[in-house]
Design a protein around this motif. Sequence first.
Motif, short mmCIF file in Angstrom:
data_model
loop_
_atom_site.label_atom_id
_atom_site.label_comp_id
_atom_site.label_asym_id
_atom_site.label_seq_id
_atom_site.Cartn_x
_atom_site.Cartn_y
_atom_site.Cartn_z
N GLU A 482 0.82 -1.21 0.00
CA GLU A 482 0.00 0.00 0.00
C GLU A 482 0.86 1.27 0.00
OE1 GLU A 482 -2.24 -3.41 1.42
OE2 GLU A 482 -0.35 -2.52 2.07
N PHE A 483 2.03 1.24 0.65
CA PHE A 483 2.91 2.41 0.69
C PHE A 483 3.37 2.81 -0.72
CE2 PHE A 483 4.66 2.22 5.30
CZ PHE A 483 3.37 2.46 5.75
N LEU A 484 3.46 1.85 -1.60
CA LEU A 484 3.99 2.12 -2.93
C LEU A 484 3.10 3.11 -3.69
CD1 LEU A 484 6.48 1.22 -4.43
CD2 LEU A 484 5.15 -0.60 -5.51
N GLY A 485 1.78 2.97 -3.54
CA GLY A 485 0.87 3.90 -4.20
C GLY A 485 1.02 5.32 -3.68
N ALA A 486 1.31 5.44 -2.38
CA ALA A 486 1.47 6.77 -1.80
C ALA A 486 2.73 7.47 -2.32
CB ALA A 486 1.53 6.67 -0.28
N TRP A 487 3.72 6.68 -2.71
CA TRP A 487 4.98 7.25 -3.21
C TRP A 487 4.99 7.43 -4.73
CZ3 TRP A 487 9.13 9.30 -0.85
CH2 TRP A 487 9.27 9.11 0.51
N SER A 488 3.93 7.04 -5.41
CA SER A 488 3.91 7.03 -6.88
C SER A 488 4.24 8.39 -7.47
CB SER A 488 2.53 6.56 -7.37
OG SER A 488 2.44 6.69 -8.77
N ARG A 489 3.58 9.42 -7.02
CA ARG A 489 3.80 10.75 -7.62
C ARG A 489 5.23 11.23 -7.38
NH1 ARG A 489 0.43 16.33 -6.31
NH2 ARG A 489 1.37 17.56 -8.00
N SER A 490 5.73 11.04 -6.19
CA SER A 490 7.08 11.51 -5.88
C SER A 490 8.13 10.77 -6.70
CB SER A 490 7.37 11.32 -4.38
OG SER A 490 6.48 12.10 -3.60
N ILE A 491 7.93 9.47 -6.91
CA ILE A 491 8.91 8.70 -7.68
C ILE A 491 8.91 9.15 -9.15
CG2 ILE A 491 9.46 6.37 -8.52
CD1 ILE A 491 8.37 5.30 -5.85
N ILE A 492 7.72 9.40 -9.72
CA ILE A 492 7.65 9.87 -11.12
C ILE A 492 8.29 11.24 -11.25
CG2 ILE A 492 6.09 10.49 -13.00
CD1 ILE A 492 6.39 7.48 -12.42
N ASN A 493 8.03 12.12 -10.30
CA ASN A 493 8.67 13.44 -10.34
C ASN A 493 10.19 13.32 -10.26
OD1 ASN A 493 6.23 14.75 -10.53
ND2 ASN A 493 6.08 15.20 -8.33
N HIS A 494 10.66 12.34 -9.49
CA HIS A 494 12.10 12.13 -9.36
C HIS A 494 12.70 11.64 -10.69
CE1 HIS A 494 15.89 11.34 -7.33
NE2 HIS A 494 15.91 10.14 -7.91
N MET A 495 11.95 10.83 -11.44
CA MET A 495 12.44 10.38 -12.75
C MET A 495 12.61 11.58 -13.67
SD MET A 495 10.73 7.70 -15.47
CE MET A 495 11.21 6.25 -14.54
N TRP A 496 11.63 12.48 -13.71
CA TRP A 496 11.75 13.68 -14.54
C TRP A 496 12.94 14.54 -14.11
CZ3 TRP A 496 9.00 15.44 -18.78
CH2 TRP A 496 7.89 14.69 -19.17
N TYR A 497 13.11 14.66 -12.79
CA TYR A 497 14.22 15.47 -12.28
C TYR A 497 15.57 14.86 -12.65
CZ TYR A 497 17.54 17.53 -9.01
OH TYR A 497 18.65 18.14 -8.47
N ALA A 498 15.67 13.53 -12.56
CA ALA A 498 16.93 12.86 -12.88
C ALA A 498 17.34 13.12 -14.32
CB ALA A 498 16.81 11.36 -12.61
N CYS A 499 16.39 13.08 -15.24
CA CYS A 499 16.70 13.33 -16.66
C CYS A 499 16.98 14.80 -16.92
CB CYS A 499 15.55 12.85 -17.54
SG CYS A 499 15.26 11.07 -17.47
N ALA A 500 16.22 15.68 -16.28
CA ALA A 500 16.39 17.12 -16.52
C ALA A 500 17.70 17.65 -15.96
CB ALA A 500 15.21 17.88 -15.92
N SER A 501 18.19 17.08 -14.86
CA SER A 501 19.39 17.61 -14.20
C SER A 501 20.68 16.97 -14.70
CB SER A 501 19.28 17.41 -12.69
OG SER A 501 19.18 16.03 -12.37
N SER A 502 20.58 15.95 -15.56
CA SER A 502 21.79 15.24 -15.97
C SER A 502 22.59 16.00 -17.02
CB SER A 502 21.41 13.86 -16.52
OG SER A 502 20.61 14.01 -17.67
N LYS A 503 21.93 16.86 -17.82
CA LYS A 503 22.61 17.68 -18.85
C LYS A 503 23.42 16.81 -19.82
CE LYS A 503 21.19 21.37 -16.69
NZ LYS A 503 20.08 22.20 -17.23
N GLY A 504 22.90 15.65 -20.16
CA GLY A 504 23.58 14.79 -21.12
C GLY A 504 24.54 13.79 -20.50
N ASP A 505 24.75 13.82 -19.18
CA ASP A 505 25.67 12.91 -18.50
C ASP A 505 24.94 11.60 -18.21
OD1 ASP A 505 27.41 11.54 -16.85
OD2 ASP A 505 28.00 13.31 -15.70
#
Length: 719
Positions: A482-505
């Motif tokens: 059940e905890f996994l559903g509560a973290w769904s939005r934060s994990i997806i936002n983290h995926m976007w952040y990881a790609c946006a902050s990498s600058k090609g690295d």
Amino acid sequence: MPTYCIVPGCNEKSRKGRTVSFHAFPVKDSARCKLWIRAIKHPNIGEDAGIEMLKIKTVCSLHFKQEDFKGYLAGMKWTRPTLLETAVPSVFAVAPLEEDEQAGPSHAPTAAKRIRLQNPIASAAGILGSGGQLQDKSTSQDTLSSIVDTGALTLTASSIPLKTGTLHLTSTPVKSLSDQGQPTSCPDTPGTLDSSFSTIGEADESYKPDTTVTPTSTSSSSSEDESTKDWKEKKIIVNESCLMSLFKFCQICGNPVSSKSVFDCGAQRKVKWTCLVGHSGTWSSSPDVRGVAEVNLLSAAAVLFKGGTYTELSDWCKTMQVQMISETTFYEMQKAYLHPAIEDLYQKQRKDILARVYLEQLDGKTLHLAGDGRCDTPGFSAKYCHYTFMLDDTKEILHTELLQSTEAGSSVAMEPLGFKRGMRELQGEGLDIEVLTTDRSSSIRKIMREEFPDVQHEFDIWHTAKGFRKKIQTKGRKKGNEFLGAWSRSIINHMWYACASSKGDTEKVKRTWQSVLHHVCNVHEWKDEDGQTHQCEHAPLTAQELRTRKWMKKDSLVFENLSLLVNDKRLTKDLEQMALFKHTGSLEVFHSALLKYLPKRQGFSFQGMRERGHLAIMEHNENIVKREQATTNTGEPRSNQVYCKRSKQWVLKKIFNPHTYQFIDTLVLSVLDRRRNRNILYKVPTSSLALPQPALPPNIAPVAKPPKDDAVAAFKSRF
């Protein structure tokens, strides 16, 4: 103080009860003002006359023709006539004054030098005998014509009761008059009009219309009118009874109309009338464009260019009892005029974009594209597929490919084939594509790896995040997760952040993404296998956030399931191709807007799919670059709050300015020009666009259609 007409020999002045209007010199238009001065020939007013003097001078309406005016009578209420911007005085029944004579109110009227009736109604009635017949045609006919020409008679038919010897005029504009009092000849032959066309001028022998005639002493004629008026002129829906009430009395002499004929040509009505005296004329509700009613062309164009269908138009017209073109005529117009106009404009705009991109490449700018496919129906039964390439920086559509499933062999094979064709087309036009972004399709990967190895292939993070969210939600429905559903939005936002902050690295994007496994356990600083220390990049959490957040434990089942998802080998490898932070969200928005022109509930031919797709592209390209956020009267940006069912939160969305449709104006003008082109004939295959070769089958059935008689014989019902 009365107003006087300055035309030499004219003694008109403003008086109560008179219907003569007075018009000032067009001092703001010097060229037209000189034309007025030359026409009037006043001895004291030369072309070098000053503006201040001309401002106080006027010319009465008796010196203008009827067609020089915009204003007419509206029922029983007088409205002030307004001159057209090109009007020049041209009616002069009086010889100019001699140089020693002075014009103006101080001079008494001299002997009559022209025929002008002070009481036009009574005087005109006096030249008519019983039954409304002219008594003295040698003089009275000319007198009556002069009254009409000078605009002295402008009463409505309903303003005077019908009596012997009394004129009854309508406000309907005179289309054509007969100088000898005989009916005007009609250039049309009965039986040459259908619901959309008339054969006027040079005949289009390829078109053989059906006749739609209302024979009540009602039929019509048509006159060729290659109108120069603006096609944007306002159109008004009128009840038939109200329209035909205007044809009860003669437009020339006011006598009752003895016969009238009506032709209904699609949305156009034409009326030919003849009065008791013998005058006749023809009236049309719409001008013609080489024998085709302009309103019929515009109706077909308006429906298609706005993304509508004939079914929608027909249903609306049937409900409103509005006369309209037939379905056959609509599709014939579409093939001969509408589709070619769309194709020409689309290709022109596409060439302009390609030329700009090519010049940018010469200046050293790299070309980044995004590509995605869209089928006409979901699942494995799609017949058509559009594969679209979009510029990554401006979000303009650069190229599109349309395929039918019979070309690819199956519905699922259309997207890879469309992608391959589009890439070859763009490279064949001299474009050097450096980066291309698509979804994570395995077939597209293979094509890129084998046929386009020099192009850097990036994956769309939008599709990746969407798929990962579904996996989390699926795992979260299981017991203990059940905890996994509560973290769904934060994990997806983290995926976007990881790609946006990498600058090609590529290494950084993977490291940042996997750091989520430490964060969910309330560990914000850690060491990796090499002993290097890392920490979360967010700000320190408050005591309340630490207390209220549902943290995971590393030995729990929910953490184990999340670790399997985050450390998935394919996802970890694909993250390397998301380091440039590319996504096709704008393409998905375009595909959503494409439903306006290509609704999935409606079936279209191959050419219909192609041209409707081009319409959607032209609308998108016109608005995607220049469309800005709307502002209030005080200049503040406008936005709106919308409730999101998925996140169960209120989100803020920008309100943009409405779309513009300048491309539609260009298309309509192109359609009218094509109709004026005598080399383009209706219902002739050479006037339509060429279909793909070899010809595509009309349906996607893998077996031939059996004879209908066999199908009827083999049919068995369950009931």
